[in-house]
Design a protein around this motif. Structure first.
Motif, short mmCIF file in Angstrom:
data_model
loop_
_atom_site.label_atom_id
_atom_site.label_comp_id
_atom_site.label_asym_id
_atom_site.label_seq_id
_atom_site.Cartn_x
_atom_site.Cartn_y
_atom_site.Cartn_z
N ILE A 83 -29.37 -13.78 33.02
CA ILE A 83 -28.42 -14.54 32.22
C ILE A 83 -27.89 -15.69 33.08
O ILE A 83 -27.49 -15.50 34.22
CB ILE A 83 -27.24 -13.65 31.78
N TRP A 95 -23.69 -18.05 23.02
CA TRP A 95 -24.84 -17.34 23.58
C TRP A 95 -26.11 -17.89 22.96
O TRP A 95 -26.23 -17.98 21.74
CB TRP A 95 -24.71 -15.85 23.29
N ASP A 96 -27.05 -18.31 23.78
CA ASP A 96 -28.36 -18.78 23.33
C ASP A 96 -29.40 -17.75 23.77
O ASP A 96 -29.83 -17.75 24.92
CB ASP A 96 -28.67 -20.15 23.93
N PRO A 97 -29.81 -16.86 22.86
CA PRO A 97 -30.74 -15.79 23.24
C PRO A 97 -32.13 -16.28 23.62
O PRO A 97 -32.81 -15.64 24.42
CB PRO A 97 -30.79 -14.89 22.00
N LEU A 98 -32.55 -17.41 23.08
CA LEU A 98 -33.87 -17.93 23.42
C LEU A 98 -33.95 -18.40 24.87
O LEU A 98 -34.96 -18.25 25.53
CB LEU A 98 -34.28 -19.06 22.47
N GLU A 99 -32.87 -18.98 25.34
CA GLU A 99 -32.82 -19.49 26.72
C GLU A 99 -32.16 -18.49 27.67
O GLU A 99 -32.09 -18.75 28.87
CB GLU A 99 -32.05 -20.81 26.76
N VAL A 100 -31.65 -17.38 27.15
CA VAL A 100 -30.89 -16.39 27.93
C VAL A 100 -29.79 -17.12 28.70
O VAL A 100 -29.69 -17.08 29.91
CB VAL A 100 -31.80 -15.57 28.88
N LEU A 113 -23.12 -8.30 25.78
CA LEU A 113 -24.54 -8.28 26.12
C LEU A 113 -24.93 -7.09 27.00
O LEU A 113 -26.10 -6.88 27.26
CB LEU A 113 -24.93 -9.58 26.84
N CYS A 140 -26.08 -9.17 35.79
CA CYS A 140 -26.99 -9.28 34.66
C CYS A 140 -27.58 -7.90 34.38
O CYS A 140 -27.56 -7.01 35.23
CB CYS A 140 -28.11 -10.26 35.04
#
Length: 76
Positions: free
Chosen positions: A3, A17-22, A46, A57
């Motif tokens: 992360i 939060w951008d899950p595609l870019e973590v 998360l 993380c």
């Protein structure tokens, strides 16, 4: 993939939060203390582990704050 946290030109006071870019995006101009609280909430959701020195993380590596947010961080 760890992360990451980045300050970006998004809405002020926003933490997203951008899950595609973590990636956790923080709006430029957001008060550092408020940003850290919102980031902590996102990281907790998360499943990041909180330690005495900050968050880890889900992979075990420390989550690093950008310098503009870390410069004002309280100890602990």
């Amino acid at each position: 993939m760890c992360i990451r946290i980045r300050v970006a030109e998004i809405a002020p006071h926003a933490v997203v939060w951008d899950p595609l870019e973590v990636l956790v995006l923080v709006g430029a101009g957001t008060d550092p203390a408020s940003a850290r609280e919102l980031i902590a909430a996102v990281l907790t959701d998360l499943g990041a582990r909180r330690t005495w020195s900050g968050f880890r993380c889900f992979c075990g590596e420390p989550v690093v704050l950008p310098t503009e947010l870390a410069a004002h961080a309280d100890s602990g």
